[in-house]
Design a protein around this motif. Sequence first.
Motif, PDB file in Angstrom:
ATOM      1  N   TRP A  36      44.761  44.735  47.201  1.00  0.00           N
ATOM      2  CA  TRP A  36      43.625  44.231  47.972  1.00  0.00           C
ATOM      3  C   TRP A  36      42.765  45.369  48.508  1.00  0.00           C
ATOM      4  CZ3 TRP A  36      42.194  39.258  50.218  1.00  0.00           C
ATOM      5  CH2 TRP A  36      42.802  38.182  49.569  1.00  0.00           C
ATOM      6  N   THR A  76      36.713  42.606  50.710  1.00  0.00           N
ATOM      7  CA  THR A  76      37.902  42.225  51.466  1.00  0.00           C
ATOM      8  C   THR A  76      38.025  43.075  52.724  1.00  0.00           C
ATOM      9  OG1 THR A  76      39.359  43.777  50.294  1.00  0.00           O
ATOM     10  CG2 THR A  76      39.119  41.575  49.352  1.00  0.00           C
ATOM     11  N   ASP A 125      44.981  38.492  42.232  1.00  0.00           N
ATOM     12  CA  ASP A 125      44.330  38.726  43.521  1.00  0.00           C
ATOM     13  C   ASP A 125      42.811  38.758  43.377  1.00  0.00           C
ATOM     14  OD1 ASP A 125      46.764  38.805  44.841  1.00  0.00           O
ATOM     15  OD2 ASP A 125      46.959  40.978  44.661  1.00  0.00           O
TER      16      ASP A 125
END
Length: 490
Positions: free
Chosen positions: A67, A73, A429
């Motif tokens: 991530w 993000t 992801d």
Amino acid sequence: MNTMKRLFFSCLAVAVAMFCQAQLAVNTPPKPESQQHVLKLTAPALDTVRVAFVGLGMRGPGAVERWSQIEGTDIVALCDIEESRVDSTQKILERHGRHQAAAYFGDVEAYKEMCKRDDIDIVYICTDWVHHVPIALFAMEHGKHVAIEVPAATTMEDIWALVNASERTRKHCMMLENCVYDFFEMACLQMAQRGLFGEVLHVEGSYLHNLEDFWTQYWNNWRLDFNRNNRGDVYPTHGFGPDCQLLNIHRGDRLDYLVAVDTKAANGPHQVYKQTGKVDLDFANGDQTSTLIRTEAGKTILLQHDVMTPRPYSRMYQVVGTDGYASKYPRKELLFRPEKIKGDLMPDEPSEEVAEGAEVAEVAEGKEATAEGQPEQPKPDIEKLNVHECLSDSLRDVILQKYTPQWVKDIEEKAKAVGGHGGMDYLMDYRLVYCLRHGLPLDMDVYDMAEWCCVGPLSRISIERGSQPVLIPDFTRGAWHEVIGFKYEF
């Protein structure tokens, strides 16, 4: 009607009645009147996906690593029982130029204070299996989407609790099944959707992975303890997930019933003795469990689970259709009726630039074509194709490349560089973040989670009742045919 016909139909009626009686139904709770299904569920698009991670042992730090390299993000919070794991994971953020995350630790319920924050969009859960559901339910009730490591739930009660919570709160509840993003499986999915296999009749999947070198790495020995106390296919989703996507389960077809059988527990008690010095006569999980499933549309699925015996790793992925076949283990193989793929294997007509000497890739052998004046580019040998032998490796790779989804091709290099089981974890992801940022339905919904997890408790019921057929609930409660066909949303 003559006597023989009457006797035949009487016997048939008795056989059908006996079979129907033999099928065991488990409880399907009624849907509350105000509660609607979450097929194609969407949520408002997020410019930045703010995430919190719970569980920083074996899987959590890798997720934080991935991530940290996905645009759009913000890693807001980190939570684990052990402070040292939070501290070591903070270093991952530092290495990628990210800000320090809020830290929560010291107690199995430390996640509760974290979930009360109003600056978190999704909680990413990587704990041991038994803590998945309490965390996910608390997070959804506090306005968060959830992504849960596999298996998300291990009992029918917990599976239904997640389904109801997602429907009630209108929050995404996705299971982190990375194997649906493996490159071979995604290419086969696209082949199936374009008809190369004809009608798919049978698929297979498994988790065959000897864990004897890894048992002690699980916090508080939780995974061996789970196998010690639970019978059946306790870890079905890696093999099952790709199968269900390919068969469009709850997207035009549904799981009907299963039958399971297992071997005795031979190596499990030995592993307990190695760790504790105690003789364990009550180890529940057999060394191998086999489960056969039939769908409403008459398709079959074979699943296997074995984490105890020494054998090569395999997810046993196989696709059997009226016109083709695919398998991944122990080697990648494709076979089709020749007329299905001859067009795919023919080289494209060269452009004017190619005719003037530009380099082109030779389709079958992977060699470079030469400029003007050199030998002509050889053509692939497609005349020997038949229904008895798999494609050569070179022709197989041409087909796999052609049917790899374009979105995968666009980020394949980065996915493999970042890693996570060869890149499929990064793809998983990436897609989760992409869908949240664009307000799209997720690739996997709460019904996928329920279907792929229910094999665990239902296989146990079947085995403990002498391999009795067990009906599989319709987790959509009647909506399984409202969406036709699986697809990635863009």
